[in-house]
Design an enzyme around this catalytic site. Structure first.
Site, short mmCIF file in Angstrom:
data_model
loop_
_atom_site.label_atom_id
_atom_site.label_comp_id
_atom_site.label_asym_id
_atom_site.label_seq_id
_atom_site.Cartn_x
_atom_site.Cartn_y
_atom_site.Cartn_z
CG PHE A 260 -2.17 -0.51 0.93
CD1 PHE A 260 -2.54 -1.17 0.36
CD2 PHE A 260 -3.30 1.02 1.80
CE1 PHE A 260 -4.63 -0.96 0.21
CE2 PHE A 260 -4.60 0.63 1.56
CZ PHE A 260 -4.88 -1.48 0.72
CG HIS B 103 -12.00 8.44 2.49
ND1 HIS B 103 -12.50 7.72 2.07
CD2 HIS B 103 -10.58 7.78 2.54
CE1 HIS B 103 -12.49 6.74 2.17
NE2 HIS B 103 -11.22 6.18 2.59
NE ARG C 138 -7.75 6.30 7.92
CZ ARG C 138 -7.90 6.05 6.20
NH1 ARG C 138 -7.23 4.44 6.84
NH2 ARG C 138 -8.20 6.19 5.62
CD GLN D 238 -6.77 10.48 4.49
OE1 GLN D 238 -7.48 9.19 4.18
NE2 GLN D 238 -5.37 10.02 4.56
NE ARG E 150 -5.32 8.93 -1.76
CZ ARG E 150 -5.67 7.55 -0.93
NH1 ARG E 150 -6.63 8.23 0.70
NH2 ARG E 150 -6.38 6.92 -1.08
CG LEU F 139 -13.08 6.60 -2.52
CD1 LEU F 139 -12.10 5.62 -1.36
CD2 LEU F 139 -12.39 8.32 -2.75
CG HIS G 186 -9.77 9.99 -2.58
ND1 HIS G 186 -10.23 9.71 -3.85
CD2 HIS G 186 -9.36 8.77 -2.34
CE1 HIS G 186 -9.19 8.98 -4.38
NE2 HIS G 186 -8.47 8.07 -4.23
CD GLU H 250 -5.07 7.57 -4.91
OE1 GLU H 250 -6.10 6.49 -4.35
OE2 GLU H 250 -4.55 8.90 -4.16
#
Lengths: 589, 94
Positions: free
Chosen positions: A120, A354, A399, A241, A287, A253, A243, A256
């Site tokens: 990730f 988000h 995060r 946060q 982001r 969403l 997105h 990406e």
């Protein structure tokens, strides 16, 4: 009026997502009497939407250890995370995964039988070296699998569930001990006082503050509002946060991966906008850069559509075969919610809210803490918080993917462990303070006021709040925009005091629930806007156009916002438990 | 059935509160646009649909999975069609 029904438990847990259920299971297995109150059926909590997975340095795919995970989390937090809590979480992660496995979570496997781990963003080996593979997943439904396993285990352990009950407010005594909460049954509107030796808030985030959000409708910051009204400050609420590519006007969403496959953003003039903001990385910039670019284009009048309030994500040049093979989920989502096939037309997108990094301040035992006189972290006896509603703080200003499921499980468990010890030393219920009950009842009954008094509607005010948050406390922030936002939200909060609802029935009165939810959202909005306006630097998710740099000298500290004292600050805990501190460095990837 | 005959719009609306935004939007759109046209049997069937787990429901509604129950399958088709008329035009973006 008839006397209000009262029930007594050792522990009251408000919220039945992963954090609440993990704590409940530990407590029920330790023979504590546990009440879990949830406004929806527990397996419909927002944890169910977490697809990505859960980080733990198991080293099943690539070399790894908890210390590297700790470094990545601190760096990801832009050095606002508390290093003792982060060390605790990263060390506890492997055990948390194995526990879930024993509870029945079907983690995806490698051929050798070990738990599969995927790479990730933000994960590294050797403190910033090569990519790590740290995220354990149960296919693309990790949150669902965790929530269902924990719920079944709680049924086995005889946890008492109050499903479809709404929590109004915490109950306290004169000494500040939290002694439970006033709740009511959504089915029949009847209030109940839950008397508890300990209360854990696990109500999740507040994404519904924003018009465009990935969060479910239940994410209205209920625990955050309850905490503020009980005199507890909220910490670091300016860090939300976003997105960059949510479906405009909808929120879902667009991963990406769509840009990774060659998709790109265009503005209302048909220009590829990212070429101006990130000439090298273009559409694959981080982001926050992409989110700010979209917001800037719209603010400067180069948006798309009749109101010029979104930009377009183009995928159609990739061809139908590529889109169907690589991005089938996105194609189906676009067709369902927009009637647009991305193989034929561009997708309208806008940054989508988000995750709530801020929340109720706790220590790493899940105990809620607040400044009292000269002590920055005085424990509030009997009150705990875990999960997205809490701010331990392990996420700091930003995060990392895969750390939210980990957070709820590690700190749900940690809170339960502390509660078990607390219950051993506090064997009897303290006497309830009736003034506290009366105050909570007054809030509950305040919505009985009739509409003929001319109050504004809850839904109109909610829409205004979301628009104000989006325009004044979204990804584009500067002094002027935020100051105006503070004024507007203060006015909205005043107007809410006079709002009314049309339905005064007792049975499934969703109008009353939505009014109480709006009060919680408004509290979160006030905390978020005030904290963002005051923080004159850019750090993690809080990005100021007028203060573009991180300022460790003046701002490496946590914000605290309370109704009583406004803004206050406390230092970041930079000393880990057993290893050396990671001093702040530029956050570059 | 007698209890189900009395299922109110607000009760259905509350049961449409799910853990996922996608489900919130699709299920609520159905209640908002169709409740007045629903028979007692329709309401009971919708309530039965709402008993499915979130991931399963999402699979049905996004056509990733087909329900084995034909009555549920027909209901899914109906919900998708109603949502098409609500969501599938750019004008709907506010």
């Amino acid at each position: 009026m008839a006397a209000i029904q009262r029930r007594k438990f050792d522990t009251l847990i408000i919220g039945a997502g992963g954090g609440g259920l993990r704590a409940a299971l530990k407590l029920s297995d330790a023979d504590a009497s546990v009440a879990v109150v949830s406004k929806v059926f527990p397996t419909r909590s927002h944890t169910v939407a977490a697809q990505g997975g859960m980080n733990a340095a198991l080293a099943n795919v690539l070399p790894d250890n908890w210390h590297w995970h700790m470094f990545d989390t601190i760096k990801g937090s832009d050095y606002l995370g508390d290093q003792d809590a982060i060390e605790y979480m990263c060390r506890a992660a492997p055990k948390a995964v194995y526990e879930l496995e024993h509870f029945g979570v079907p983690f995806s496997r490698l051929d050798n039988g070990k738990i599969y781990q995927r790479p990730f963003g933000g994960q590294s080996q050797n403190f910033g070296g090569d990519q790590a593979a740290r995220t354990c997943a149960a296919a693309d439904r990790t949150g669902h699998a965790i929530l269902h396993s924990l719920y079944q285990q709680n049924i086995r352990a005889r946890t008492h569930f109050f499903d479809e009950y709404f929590s109004v407010d915490l109950l306290k005594n004169d000494e500040g001990h939290v002694l439970g909460a006033l709740i009511f049954n959504i089915h029949d509107g009847q209030p109940i006082i839950i008397e508890a030796k300990t209360t854990l808030l696990a109500t999740g985030g507040a994404g519904q503050l924003y018009r465009t959000t990935t969060n479910a409708m239940i994410n209205t910051g209920d625990g955050l509002g309850m905490a503020l009204r009980a005199g507890v400050p909220l910490q670091d609420m300016e860090f939300f946060q976003f997105h960059p590519t949510g479906i405009a006007g909808r929120g879902m969403l667009i991963t990406e991966g769509a840009r990774g496959e060659g998709g790109y953003l265009v503005n209302g003039d048909g220009e590829r906008l990212m070429e101006r903001y990130a000439p090298k990385a273009k559409d694959l910039a981080s982001r926050d850069v992409v989110s700010r670019a979209i917001a800037t284009e719209i603010r400067e009048g180069r948006g798309c559509g009749p109101n010029k309030d979104y930009v377009m994500l183009k995928l159609d040049h990739l061809g139908e075969a590529v889109i169907q093979k690589r991005l089938p989920g996105i194609r189906q989502t676009c067709m369902t919610f927009l009637g647009i096939d991305p193989a034929e037309a561009a997708i309208p997108v806008f940054p989508t809210a988000h995750y709530t990094m801020g929340g109720i301040p706790t220590n790493r035992n899940g105990q809620v803490v607040m400044p009292v006189k000269d002590t920055p972290e005085e424990v509030i006896e009997g009150l705990y918080a875990a999960g997205e509603c809490a701010c331990v703080s392990v996420h700091g200003a930003n995060r990392l993917g895969g750390n939210s499921l980990l957070d709820i499980l590690v700190f749900g468990r940690a809170a339960a462990n502390h509660i078990i010890d607390y219950l051993k030393e506090n064997r009897y219920h303290r006497s309830m303070d009736e003034a506290s009950v009366n105050k909570a009842m007054a809030r509950f009954q305040r919505w009985d006021k009739k509409a003929e008094d001319g109050g504004e509607s809850v839904s109109a005010l909610r829409d205004e709040l979301k628009a104000v948050m989006e325009q004044h406390c979204g990804v584009f922030r500067n002094d002027e925009v935020l100051k105006e936002g503070v004024q507007k939200i203060e006015q909205l909060a005043e107007r809410l005091k006079e709002a009314t609802i049309g339905d005064h029935s007792d049975t499934f009165n969703t109008a009353r629930v939505e009014a109480l939810e709006l009060e919680n959202l408004m509290a979160c909005g006030l905390a978020t806007m005030h904290s963002a306006c005051a923080r004159r630097e850019s750090r993690g998710a809080h990005s100021r156009i007028d203060y573009p740099e991180r300022d460790d000298k003046n701002w490496m500290r946590h914000s605290l916002y309370s109704f009583e004292s406004g803004l206050d600050y406390k230092p970041v805990r930079t000393k880990p438990v057993s290893v050396d501190s990671f001093p702040p460095k530029p956050r570059v990837y | 059935m007698s209890e189900q005959n009395e299922i109110s719009a607000s009760q259905l609306r509350w049961r449409c509160r799910r853990g996922m935004l996608e489900l919130d939007m699709l299920l609520n759109a159905y209640v908002e646009m169709e409740y007045d046209n629903l028979s007692a049997e329709d309401k009971a069937l919708f309530l039965k649909l709402l008993d499915y787990q979130d991931q399963e429901l999402l699979g049905f509604l996004l056509e990733k999975k087909e329900p084995s129950d034909v009555t549920i399958s027909a209901l899914i088709t109906k919900i998708r069609s109603i949502c098409n008329s609500k969501f599938n035009c750019m004008k709907a973006i506010e």
